[in-house]
Design an enzyme around this catalytic site. Sequence first.
Site, PDB file in Angstrom:
ATOM      1  N   ASP A 196     -14.383  74.116  31.071  1.00  0.00           N
ATOM      2  CA  ASP A 196     -14.321  73.454  29.770  1.00  0.00           C
ATOM      3  C   ASP A 196     -13.008  72.665  29.756  1.00  0.00           C
ATOM      4  O   ASP A 196     -12.118  72.900  30.585  1.00  0.00           O
ATOM      5  CB  ASP A 196     -14.333  74.534  28.684  1.00  0.00           C
ATOM      6  CG  ASP A 196     -13.875  74.014  27.340  1.00  0.00           C
ATOM      7  OD1 ASP A 196     -14.451  73.017  26.873  1.00  0.00           O
ATOM      8  OD2 ASP A 196     -12.902  74.585  26.781  1.00  0.00           O
ATOM      9  N   ASP A 220     -11.075  71.105  26.413  1.00  0.00           N
ATOM     10  CA  ASP A 220     -10.153  71.365  25.292  1.00  0.00           C
ATOM     11  C   ASP A 220      -9.963  72.859  25.056  1.00  0.00           C
ATOM     12  O   ASP A 220     -10.925  73.583  24.834  1.00  0.00           O
ATOM     13  CB  ASP A 220     -10.694  70.702  24.029  1.00  0.00           C
ATOM     14  CG  ASP A 220     -10.585  69.194  24.119  1.00  0.00           C
ATOM     15  OD1 ASP A 220     -11.617  68.519  24.007  1.00  0.00           O
ATOM     16  OD2 ASP A 220      -9.470  68.690  24.351  1.00  0.00           O
TER      17      ASP A 220
HETATM   18  C1  XBP Z   1     -13.726  70.745  22.133  1.00  0.00           C
HETATM   19  C2  XBP Z   1     -14.300  69.901  21.075  1.00  0.00           C
HETATM   20  C3  XBP Z   1     -13.878  68.477  20.984  1.00  0.00           C
HETATM   21  C4  XBP Z   1     -12.391  68.381  20.680  1.00  0.00           C
HETATM   22  C5  XBP Z   1     -12.047  67.013  20.117  1.00  0.00           C
HETATM   23  O1  XBP Z   1     -14.295  70.268  23.332  1.00  0.00           O
HETATM   24  O2  XBP Z   1     -15.152  70.362  20.327  1.00  0.00           O
HETATM   25  O3  XBP Z   1     -14.611  67.909  19.919  1.00  0.00           O
HETATM   26  O4  XBP Z   1     -12.051  69.342  19.686  1.00  0.00           O
HETATM   27  O5  XBP Z   1     -12.404  66.023  21.054  1.00  0.00           O
HETATM   28  P1  XBP Z   1     -14.445  71.286  24.614  1.00  0.00           P
HETATM   29  P2  XBP Z   1     -13.368  64.805  20.609  1.00  0.00           P
HETATM   30  O6  XBP Z   1     -15.920  71.437  24.822  1.00  0.00           O
HETATM   31  O7  XBP Z   1     -13.741  70.578  25.744  1.00  0.00           O
HETATM   32  O8  XBP Z   1     -13.753  72.603  24.243  1.00  0.00           O
HETATM   33  O9  XBP Z   1     -12.763  64.249  19.331  1.00  0.00           O
HETATM   34  O10 XBP Z   1     -13.309  63.852  21.772  1.00  0.00           O
HETATM   35  O11 XBP Z   1     -14.715  65.424  20.411  1.00  0.00           O
HETATM   36 MG    MG Z   2     -12.892  74.275  24.579  1.00  0.00          MG
END
Ligand code: XBP
Ligand code: MG
Length: 253
Positions: A9, A11
């Site tokens: 993953d 973020d």
């Molecule tokens: C986490 C998310 C993303 C980020 C914000 O992604 O839900 O929406 O919070 O990024 P991950 P965007 O699956 O990597 O944990 O504004 O580009 O969505």
């Molecule tokens: Mg994440």
Amino acid sequence: MKPRALIFDVDGTLADTEEAHRRAFNAAFLAHGLAWEWSPSLYGDLLGVTGGKERIGKYLESLPVPEAEKASLRRLVPLVHSTKTRLFAEFVEMGNVPLRPGVARLIAEARAAAVPLGIASTTTPANVNTLLTRALGLGALSWFGAIATGDVVANKKPAPDIYRLALGTLRLPADGCVAIEDSALGVRAAKAAGLYTVAVPTRWTVAQDLSVADLVLPSLGDLQHPLDAAAAARIGGATMLGLAQLGALLATV
Ligand code: XBP
Ligand code: MG
């Protein structure tokens, strides 16, 4: 035994990005003349919606404004989100979003052992490119046999779609592959896709229900940030999670 693949993953997992995202959202709202301010507490709640555009959409539906105003705000969401993505990239380029402990180490270990690498994220491709390139250098994107991100799937996490896409791109079955996640929605997505799932929550997600994960650790650990005794006890006494520990864990499932 070693994992068939590691699928990360982004973020919260590769890096603790959500504070930078929160600030980018707020800066984008300001840039577009929207009197919206997402506090850390509100943002923590809004993380229950994956995808930045979806998150903005969910927030604006909660506003006490006439439907006609909501309709015009909905039309503004893609533009606000693209501004936010640009601002997030600026934060990352300033070096404010370092990789979490053990991420670079485990990626290097996987590369040395020819274990395929993948990305499965709800965020945008631009964010992944910026984060990986800034943290690991220009060639880093080529280390990943699959980079599955954002809107390429109809259903974002907790749906398994993005993990299924990453597995399909890698031409691998879920069996023997490992997902590394930070959040309950991400863990659910990876488990629904059939992967062995390691959760390494951040301050944003540590209070979430991660019980469906196969393993929960405070981080992947590295020499500078060894896992504490309680976490080490979950991986055979090791102070960092490596391919050997993952292979031993996979052999028990
Ligand atoms: C986490 C998310 C993303 C980020 C914000 O992604 O839900 O929406 O919070 O990024 P991950 P965007 O699956 O990597 O944990 O504004 O580009 O969505
Ligand atoms: Mg994440």
